[in-house]
Write an enzyme that holds these catalytic residues in place. Structure first.
Site, PDB file in Angstrom:
ATOM      1  N   THR A   4       1.955   4.603 -13.433  1.00 15.58           N
ATOM      2  CA  THR A   4       1.569   6.007 -13.272  1.00 15.58           C
ATOM      3  C   THR A   4       2.781   6.868 -12.935  1.00 15.58           C
ATOM      4  O   THR A   4       2.840   8.042 -13.292  1.00 15.58           O
ATOM      5  CB  THR A   4       0.505   6.107 -12.157  1.00 15.58           C
ATOM      6  OG1 THR A   4      -0.656   5.413 -12.598  1.00 15.58           O
ATOM      7  CG2 THR A   4       0.139   7.535 -11.840  1.00 15.58           C
ATOM      8  N   SER A  54       0.630  -1.389 -15.623  1.00 22.31           N
ATOM      9  CA  SER A  54       0.828  -2.695 -14.984  1.00 22.31           C
ATOM     10  C   SER A  54      -0.400  -3.606 -15.057  1.00 22.31           C
ATOM     11  O   SER A  54      -0.298  -4.803 -14.805  1.00 22.31           O
ATOM     12  CB  SER A  54       1.315  -2.548 -13.539  1.00 22.31           C
ATOM     13  OG  SER A  54       0.268  -2.213 -12.671  1.00 22.31           O
ATOM     14  N   THR A  87       1.004   0.792  -9.807  1.00 23.16           N
ATOM     15  CA  THR A  87       0.455   0.349  -8.521  1.00 23.16           C
ATOM     16  C   THR A  87      -0.519  -0.831  -8.667  1.00 23.16           C
ATOM     17  O   THR A  87      -0.700  -1.598  -7.724  1.00 23.16           O
ATOM     18  CB  THR A  87      -0.315   1.489  -7.819  1.00 23.16           C
ATOM     19  OG1 THR A  87      -1.384   1.918  -8.669  1.00 23.16           O
ATOM     20  CG2 THR A  87       0.584   2.658  -7.483  1.00 23.16           C
ATOM     21  N   ASP A  88      -1.136  -0.956  -9.859  1.00 29.25           N
ATOM     22  CA  ASP A  88      -2.285  -1.870  -9.961  1.00 29.25           C
ATOM     23  C   ASP A  88      -1.942  -3.345  -9.749  1.00 29.25           C
ATOM     24  O   ASP A  88      -2.739  -4.088  -9.177  1.00 29.25           O
ATOM     25  CB  ASP A  88      -3.010  -1.661 -11.296  1.00 29.25           C
ATOM     26  CG  ASP A  88      -3.821  -0.370 -11.290  1.00 29.25           C
ATOM     27  OD1 ASP A  88      -4.094   0.147 -10.188  1.00 29.25           O
ATOM     28  OD2 ASP A  88      -4.167   0.116 -12.370  1.00 29.25           O
TER      29      ASP A  88
HETATM   30  C1  SIN Z   1      -0.410   1.004 -13.451  1.00 32.26           C
HETATM   31  O1  SIN Z   1      -0.613   0.197 -12.560  1.00 32.26           O
HETATM   32  O2  SIN Z   1       0.489   0.865 -14.301  1.00 32.26           O
HETATM   33  C2  SIN Z   1      -1.282   2.219 -13.576  1.00 32.26           C
HETATM   34  C3  SIN Z   1      -1.833   2.676 -12.296  1.00 32.26           C
HETATM   35  C4  SIN Z   1      -0.807   3.149 -11.324  1.00 32.26           C
HETATM   36  O3  SIN Z   1       0.397   3.016 -11.471  1.00 32.26           O
HETATM   37  O4  SIN Z   1      -1.260   3.733 -10.299  1.00 32.26           O
END
Ligand code: SIN
Length: 307
Positions: A4, A54, A87-88
């Site tokens: 993100t 991710s 984050t995921d």
């Molecule tokens: C990801 O994990 O690539 C998408 C979600 C995020 O980064 O919050």
């Protein structure tokens, strides 16, 4: 790595329906004046290993990342590595790098909960905070920095799907905080050593695929059919996220013990997000006390790769 932090939405007020990993890292750094200036002060080398959402992380990308991080850390003129990441699955990458490399120099993962196109994105501040952590004279090991909080790779978990402060270190608590570019540390950095009994970086590089390891839950009404199906499909290892202090529904446990008897290792973790498993007498599965189910899966895969 994308995520993100490098995401783009169709409008500045859209924080959910965006595409992760759209904007190049050079552009992200360029967009933040303080980072541009830091780039000169710290001789910042910017490069992309991947640009993905991710959730789609796979073994080949993780292996490539580990290899590049190890190469960079081996250079005398490299003080630290900062990784921008979704984050995921950030906690999985953080644990993987710490378990495999246990670096004596800091490796700092950072991220964002809002896309780069948001009216008020959180990525730029997180990147600045990550750089402050990377430059700290005592920093070592793999950490994650998000919303001004420094988490150790062993403890960090994404606990919220939306708020900016989306991570927690659970009972362990964070390593510290980044305030106005300065660090306030409350506990030790991660150890400069990897996890015992896991594969070497060379073995990870040489492998063409992850060992096939799945996570299964224990829950009300669980039975053995899922386990039997996994065994039939060639699963090489299983992690069971048990209830409470690692208890497993008797029907599912029976199937897991059969799988174990056939030579498939089964790690027992807990579906509780906080605390640690306390070993029980006569536990028939391998209890991994201080690992979450996703960490236990990585530990088991690295263990299988070491054989
Ligand atoms: C990801 O994990 O690539 C998408 C979600 C995020 O980064 O919050």
């Amino acid at each position: 790595m994308g995520g993100t932090i490098a995401g783009a939405a169709s409008s500045a007020s859209n924080h959910t329906s965006y595409k992760a990993g759209q904007i190049g890292l050079e552009q992200l750094v360029e967009a933040v004046p303080a980072l541009r200036e830091s780039a000169q002060t710290y001789d910042l080398l910017v490069e992309e290993v991947a640009r993905i959402d991710s959730k789609d992380m796979d073994f080949a990308i993780l292996a490539r990342l580990a290899q590049r991080v190890a190469q960079l850390l081996a250079q005398d003129d490299v003080q630290a590595v900062v990784i921008t990441h979704g984050t995921d699955t950030l906690e999985e990458t953080a644990f993987f790098l710490q378990a495999l490399l246990g670096p004596a120099k800091p490796v700092v993962l950072t991220c964002a909960m809002r896309p780069a196109t948001a009216l008020v994105p959180d990525g730029p501040q997180n990147m600045l905070d990550a750089l402050a952590v990377a430059c700290h004279h005592a920093a070592q090991g793999v950490v994650a920095v998000c919303a001004g909080v420094i988490h150790g790779a062993q403890d960090v978990q994404k606990v919220h799907p939306y708020r900016l402060d989306a991570f927690s270190s659970g009972d362990a608590g964070p390593i510290g905080f980044v305030e106005e570019g300065r660090l306030r540390l409350v506990r030790n950095w991660p150890a400069a050593k990897g996890l015992a009994g896991v594969a070497s970086l060379e073995a990870v590089q040489a492998a063409s695929a992850w060992p096939y390891v799945e996570i299964v839950l224990s829950h009300a009404g669980a039975d053995g059919r899922l386990i039997d199906a996994l065994v039939r499909s060639g699963v090489q290892g299983l992690v069971v996220a048990g209830t409470g202090n690692g208890t497993v529904h008797e029907a599912r446990l029976k199937a897991l013990l059969q799988a174990q008897a056939q030579g498939i290792p089964v790690f027992l973790s807990t579906r509780c997000p906080l605390g640690q498993l306390l070993k029980r007498d006569n536990e028939s599965l391998t209890t991994v006390c201080d690992l979450s189910p996703v960490q236990a899966r990585i530990a088991l895969m690295l263990h299988l790769l070491s054989r």
